[in-house]
Design an enzyme around this catalytic site. Sequence first.
Site, short mmCIF file in Angstrom:
data_model
loop_
_atom_site.label_atom_id
_atom_site.label_comp_id
_atom_site.label_asym_id
_atom_site.label_seq_id
_atom_site.Cartn_x
_atom_site.Cartn_y
_atom_site.Cartn_z
N HIS A 66 -190.65 -29.57 99.86
CA HIS A 66 -190.01 -28.29 99.32
C HIS A 66 -189.60 -28.82 98.25
CE1 HIS A 66 -185.60 -25.99 99.90
NE2 HIS A 66 -186.50 -25.34 99.37
N ASP A 85 -186.14 -32.97 100.43
CA ASP A 85 -186.31 -32.43 102.05
C ASP A 85 -188.22 -32.56 101.67
OD1 ASP A 85 -186.05 -29.89 101.43
OD2 ASP A 85 -186.64 -29.02 102.64
N GLU A 131 -190.93 -24.99 109.04
CA GLU A 131 -189.68 -26.49 108.94
C GLU A 131 -189.64 -27.42 109.99
OE1 GLU A 131 -186.47 -26.73 107.67
OE2 GLU A 131 -186.13 -24.39 106.39
N HIS A 140 -190.75 -28.77 105.24
CA HIS A 140 -189.41 -28.80 105.13
C HIS A 140 -188.77 -29.35 106.54
CE1 HIS A 140 -188.69 -25.08 102.50
NE2 HIS A 140 -189.66 -24.63 102.86
ZN LIG Z 1 -186.45 -27.40 102.27
#
Ligand SMILES: [Zn+2]
Length: 225
Positions: A117, A127, A75, A10
Amino acid sequence: MRNIKFLIIHYTGMKNFQSAVDRLKDPNSEVSSHYLISRSGRVLELVKPRDIAWHAGVSAWRGIKNINKNSVGIELENKGHDFGYQKFPKVQIRNLIILLKKLKKKFKIKNINIIGHSDVTPSRKIDPGEKFPWKLLSFKDVGIFHNLEEKILKYYRGKKVIGKSRYTEIMNLAQKLGYTFTNFSKKNLSYFTKAFQRRFRQNLIKGYFDQECYLILRNLVKLHS
Ligand SMILES: [Zn+2]
């Protein structure tokens, strides 16, 4: 131990690092992630991989729905498309690759299941986006990419894929890679096409599945499924 099959990448889509940390740590935000990597390459473990984190939302991959329970979420700090989408710094990607290698080995993850994602939620999310270096990840053996030459592919860009049945074929091939559809509607084809282009044909994201995309998709299925 839960069954971890997928690694999901992400971007944070927040204005700065601290607000991303705060949001991911806030139990009221209903969003969490196992790892967060800053633009300077700092790797934070926010949730242990043995525990579920809430990073993917309504999602599907390889026929499995709501994949939080089967995945690890990573992330990357990046402002994202809403606040000024940035290039991913080398050090951030280098440390991501190190982390992916470690997780891949530990949980015996297949390269085809190291994804973004947008691959698992193509109708909602974009993303990590078209600046993410999927080709490099594949080169480092933590992901997949095609092996076709740009100068040949270019010739097929924008050209129409002939025949109605081709659309069914496209979605069937997509499912072999892991993309999962509730039905083969035009809408789903268009969502899939954008997610596919953000990953494998990053310099033209239009949602129109042209001959270039078709060649890339067939190549990926041949190499990886
Ligand atoms: Zn995401």
